[in-house]
Design an enzyme around this catalytic site. Structure first.
Site, short mmCIF file in Angstrom:
data_model
loop_
_atom_site.label_atom_id
_atom_site.label_comp_id
_atom_site.label_asym_id
_atom_site.label_seq_id
_atom_site.Cartn_x
_atom_site.Cartn_y
_atom_site.Cartn_z
N CYS A 108 49.11 51.61 30.65
CA CYS A 108 49.35 52.69 29.70
C CYS A 108 49.54 54.00 30.46
CB CYS A 108 48.23 52.89 28.68
SG CYS A 108 48.01 51.46 27.62
N ARG A 152 53.77 51.70 34.05
CA ARG A 152 52.37 51.43 33.70
C ARG A 152 52.22 50.53 32.48
NH1 ARG A 152 49.09 55.48 36.26
NH2 ARG A 152 47.38 54.96 34.88
N TRP A 187 50.52 49.31 27.50
CA TRP A 187 50.29 47.93 27.92
C TRP A 187 49.18 47.43 27.02
CZ3 TRP A 187 46.34 44.86 30.04
CH2 TRP A 187 46.77 43.64 30.57
N ASN A 203 44.62 55.80 27.45
CA ASN A 203 44.78 54.75 28.46
C ASN A 203 43.38 54.24 28.78
OD1 ASN A 203 45.25 53.28 30.83
ND2 ASN A 203 45.23 55.13 32.09
N GLY A 204 43.15 52.93 28.69
CA GLY A 204 41.83 52.39 29.01
C GLY A 204 41.27 51.63 27.82
N GLU A 213 51.56 34.58 48.43
CA GLU A 213 52.31 35.77 48.01
C GLU A 213 53.69 35.36 47.47
OE1 GLU A 213 51.87 38.64 47.17
OE2 GLU A 213 53.66 39.82 47.56
N LYS A 256 54.95 36.10 43.67
CA LYS A 256 56.19 36.84 43.39
C LYS A 256 57.10 36.04 42.47
CE LYS A 256 55.39 40.04 44.40
NZ LYS A 256 54.31 40.58 45.16
N GLU A 305 55.72 35.83 38.86
CA GLU A 305 55.68 37.03 38.03
C GLU A 305 57.05 37.55 37.64
OE1 GLU A 305 54.35 39.99 41.70
OE2 GLU A 305 53.55 40.32 39.72
N HIS A 320 45.56 16.21 49.91
CA HIS A 320 44.28 16.02 49.21
C HIS A 320 44.45 16.14 47.69
CE1 HIS A 320 42.15 15.82 52.96
NE2 HIS A 320 42.83 16.87 53.37
N LYS A 342 52.11 47.88 36.13
CA LYS A 342 51.98 48.18 37.56
C LYS A 342 50.54 48.47 37.96
CE LYS A 342 53.70 48.97 41.61
NZ LYS A 342 54.01 47.75 42.34
#
Ligand code: F6R
Length: 605
Positions: A2, A27, A74, A98-99, A478, A482, A485, A501, A600
């Site tokens: 947000c 955000r 968000w 925001n939060g 990584e 990537k 997402e 295994h 982000k």
């Protein structure tokens, strides 16, 4: 997570708020909204989805007014709908937030019992309903805001706008960042300096617990104890905050491409005329450190996983590593001889920040590696080391990863030198290898054409496996992150030796298996695991150097990397990991810079 913006302006503010929201969209982009005071009356426009949807509404239904607040969301509480979009309004108050308000259920029940009618599922609405309730009781806006803030539990940044109060905006910071901007006869507030970049270069960062009353002539700031206080005005470099794609199709493409120059210029900040050749704060003490604890989330966590190999090998320093969201809940055994090192691009990741605050009570030194030097994590560390990557706007982290690796590698060298494991010559020899990185990264970027072709095949896959050994294992993780997402293809990473295994059961002729294997000491072992996949008809994509590709023989798909010293391999192999995800996502037509469900800066736990 947000983004919020507020302007007390001298002209119509909604175009400026809209532009600031564009800079804040990284955000969150589940919905966007703006509220202004139109001839003293609150007027609001909100739209679900990206900012562009709000832009369309504003074209047909503009929002006049010289005072306003804006928000890009968000979603946490309540799905992305217009009713749940900010700004929220009750009576004469509008709020952007925001939060998370942790006690919102109790507050809501209490307010509903008093007759308040809620129109959304959000925690935020309790804030406006509370403030409105206090206004109805006869409080002034400032009293109402202060009483409201006293009731709220959780981590948040928020801004209030009051009907009939053209020259007033009240904001508060608890747990989430917020800064105030100073203009000529105008005042601003924003989630970060990027939001304010085109408006002013004079910014005041609010401290934890601060709240502020803004008018066009300035800001009165109060600390957590409600005492009026002064916070310094900092000049931000507009250049650093300028956001553009520089001719690239996506921010992600730009950020991948700029890695050679960023790594080079960041390195220049860290070399010095010292015995080990490093320009790092002298207060960093690895000599007295008996254990290094690395904590981060996501991509930053994988950077830590690579660094673990370096600290152990180059400095003989025992390393423990934790995902930030797990760290403080497992009662880690910490002591004064420990150093805790937190890695975060944004410097605001709630889990990492909470882990830092937990560690600070127990360990000897708290160090952070951050991109945003004004962030909470930077400010709450004993030593904060910038990665100098510049703003990273693509939601999937790319340049921050390699820039984090660079600072971590330099720290491992300093640790090796201080602990007597590396001689001055040994340290400088490694430093010389690090200086080769920009050139090799540029060479890796030259393989983009091959990767683009390969990505077409990958884009048809339902699942993809990534394999690697040693530092290539975190690189594989990584690469899988990537791909997941931004292309929404399910991907998993395994240490190559672990495949047999269990996960090898997944292998069939449909499954692409990407193997990161530079020709180093582990090469032959990795290639044996790769053969096990090929024997079961898995579609192997081998990423190696010429010697490795030659030695591996007949492999269905291959990408050639330059031959490089083992130490710097993670930097170079990060490039195909990023490009594979980028081009696969392009083939699938997903939104590369703003993938679904993500944001982000993750400022909620
Ligand atoms: C992945 C990604 C995330 C972040 C993670 C930590 O591409 O961007 O996994 O790495 O959310 O964020 P920071 O580094 O800001 O703490």
């Amino acid at each position: 997570m947000c983004g919020i913006i507020g302007i007390l302006g001298t002209h119509e503010v909604s175009p400026q708020i809209h532009d600031a929201l564009k800079r804040l969209e990284y955000r969150g982009y589940d919905s966007a909204g703006i509220a202004t005071l139109n001839k003293g009356r609150l007027d609001i426009r909100r739209a679900v989805g990206k900012l562009i949807n709000l832009s369309d509404i504003l074209v047909h239904d503009p929002l006049p007014g010289r005072s306003g607040i804006g928000h890009t969301r968000w979603a946490t509480h309540g799905e992305p709908t217009v009713a749940n979009a900010h700004p929220h309004r009750a009576g004469r108050v509008a709020v952007v937030h925001n939060g998370i308000i942790e006690n919102f259920r109790a507050l809501r029940e209490q307010l509903e019992a008093q007759g308040a009618e809620f129109t959304s599922q959000t925690d935020t609405e309790t804030i406006v309903q509370l403030a409105s309730h206090y206004l109805d009781e006869g409080m002034t806006p400032t009293q109402a805001a202060r009483h409201t803030l006293e009731q709220l539990e959780g981590a948040f940044a928020l801004a209030f706008l009051f009907e009939g109060e053209e020259d007033l905006m009240i904001c508060a910071r608890r747990g989430s960042p917020l800064c105030i901007g100073h203009g000529a006869g105008e005042m601003y507030l924003g989630s970060d300096a990027i939001a304010l970049a085109e408006l002013t270069d004079r910014v005041t960062y609010l401290e934890e617990g601060d709240w502020a009353v803004l008018s066009r002539s300035g800001a009165m700031i109060f600390d957590a104890e409600d005492k009026q206080t002064n916070r310094p005005v900092t000049r931000i470099t507009l250049e650093a905050a300028r956001i553009d794609k520089s001719g690239h199709k996506h921010f992600m493409a730009k950020e991948i491409a700029e890695q050679p120059s960023i790594l080079q210029s960041a390195m220049a900040q860290y070399v010095g005329n010292t015995p080990d050749g490093l320009n790092l704060p002298e207060t960093l003490d690895f000599k007295q450190t008996d254990r290094l604890i690395l904590v981060a989330c996501g991509t930053a966590f994988y950077a830590c996983q690579v660094a673990k190999y370096w600290f152990e090998k180059l400095a003989g320093l025992p390393v423990e590593i934790d995902i930030a969201s797990e760290f403080r809940y497992r009662d880690p055994v910490l002591g004064p001889a420990n150093m805790a090192l937190f890695v975060s691009q944004s410097g605001e990741t709630a889990d990492t920040l909470a882990a830092l605050r937990h560690a600070r009570r127990h360990v000897g030194q708290v160090v952070s590696v951050v991109n945003v030097t004004t962030s909470s994590i930077a400010r709450e560390s004993d030593v904060a080391l910038p990665i100098h990557a510049g703003p990273e706007i693509g939601v999937a982290s790319t340049k921050a990863f390699t820039a984090q690796l660079q600072v971590l590698a330099l720290l491992a060298l300093r640790a090796g030198w201080q602990r007597g494991v590396l001689s001055a010559e040994g340290c400088k020899a490694r430093l010389a290898e690090l200086r080769l990185i920009p050139g090799f990264v540029a060479q890796a970027l030259d393989r983009e054409g091959e990767i683009r072709n390969l990505a077409e095949t990958l884009s048809q896959a339902r699942d993809v496996l990534f394999l690697g050994r040693g530092t290539m294992f975190p690189l594989a993780m990584e690469g899988a992150l990537k791909l997941k997402e931004i292309s929404y293809i399910h991907a998993e990473a395994y240490a190559a030796g672990e495949l047999k295994h269990g996960p090898i059961a997944l292998v069939d002729k449909e499954l692409p298996v990407i193997v990161f294997a530079p020709s180093d000491a582990l090469f032959e072992k990795t290639v044996s695991n790769m053969q096990e996949v090929m024997a079961r008809h898995g579609k192997v994509i081998l990423i190696s150097d010429l010697a490795g590709l030659t030695q591996a023989g007949d492999v269905p798909y291959r990408v050639q990397m330059p031959a490089i010293p083992e130490f710097i391999a993670p930097f170079i192999y990060a490039i195909p990991a990023q490009l594979i995800a980028y081009h696969t996502a392009l083939h699938r037509g997903t939104d590369v810079d703003q993938p679904r469900n993500l944001a982000k800066s993750v400022t909620v736990e």
